[in-house]
Design an enzyme around this catalytic site. Sequence first.
Site, short mmCIF file in Angstrom:
data_model
loop_
_atom_site.label_atom_id
_atom_site.label_comp_id
_atom_site.label_asym_id
_atom_site.label_seq_id
_atom_site.Cartn_x
_atom_site.Cartn_y
_atom_site.Cartn_z
N ARG A 16 -13.96 33.74 65.58
CA ARG A 16 -13.56 32.73 66.22
C ARG A 16 -14.14 33.23 67.56
NH1 ARG A 16 -8.24 35.03 65.70
NH2 ARG A 16 -8.71 36.64 64.43
N ASP A 27 -14.95 36.84 61.35
CA ASP A 27 -14.18 35.95 62.50
C ASP A 27 -15.15 35.34 62.93
OD1 ASP A 27 -12.26 35.47 64.19
OD2 ASP A 27 -11.41 37.36 63.94
#
EC number: 3.5.4.25
Length: 381
Positions: A315, A313
Amino acid sequence: MVRVRDPDSGPALPSAAEETARIAVERAVAELRYGRMVLVDGGTGPVLMAPAEIASPESLSSFVARAGAVPALALTANRAAVLHINPTGDDVELVTLAAHLTPSAIRALADASEDLSHPLMGPFRTRAMALTDNHRAALKLLKLARLLPAGLVSAPLGAPQAAALVAGGVLAVGAAAIYAYETTAALGLVRVAAAKVPLADAENARIIAFRPEDGGIEHLAILIGDPVPHEPVLIRLHSECFTGDLLGSLKCDCGDQLRGSIRQIAAAGAGIVLYLAQEGRGIGLISKLKAYSLQDQGFDTVDANERLGFDADERIFLPAAVMLKRLGYRTVRLMTNNPDKVAGLEALGITVTERVPHAFPSNGHNEFYLLTKKKRSGHYL
């Protein structure tokens, strides 16, 4: 250095040095997406770099001519592990480009979606040159450009050679500016537009757009009803998903989550959906489609991202926290099954008084995807 700004008071005017550094990163991103070379300069000696996923005979020859030597291939440790390259314990591996590693082979080394169709013959030798922080910054810059994190890189260059490259038109960008870029852009988000937009499931809705400093894709705040700033507001952080949100893809649950959150907030009377420009958990649409092709080959969503060289991930939650504070909200009830979102907002000064479950049944196509989020990413389902 990036100055600390107070997200509550709006974006501060950057210093001339900050503005110059930010613009250099933006220009470097554009250069890389054109397939051009960039000079990454830091305290360890500047290095020349170019994206590996679009390597060609012409670009490789030009690189050798400008750097004065055959480049190495910089890969993240995740991608190197897939290629069975002996780990050195570093987060970046530098692969020696032997004679048989043609531009086509270099592209295949960079792009995991071709692993089965174009098997690569090792073993691959590493550490033909010393790894520096500028090599790490080069891969970070490729991620900012929404390209695969695999780059052709030179050994550290001397000051006269670097100066000659810049004089010849090669753009130079500072490593520190690359690492600071996402934080700088999030803290500099500016509210640029607002309008009432009746939605199918929430007629009393407004959309407020926040533009990053680079003038790129906007983040959106969808305000439903009239949420009270001094009370815990029901919110959903939703990363954009072109395939799920717009096309109705059944490979994920994103479309269900977006429309479901709008319905649930409308039923509750008021709340906010933050629609964040973080496609594919931050890797971009093209890389997400490559990850989808790996999922078709049997890899789960975590393994697919990591095989491409990314983290599971990519983000960050700072844009969401900044938008909430700009809008006047600091206490929320967060609709999510992802514990990282709760921890991420809390770390950025947003109080999460409640995690509101937000799950939907599988549809026959995304069952494995949902199980992976639970088993590999710790999501509640």
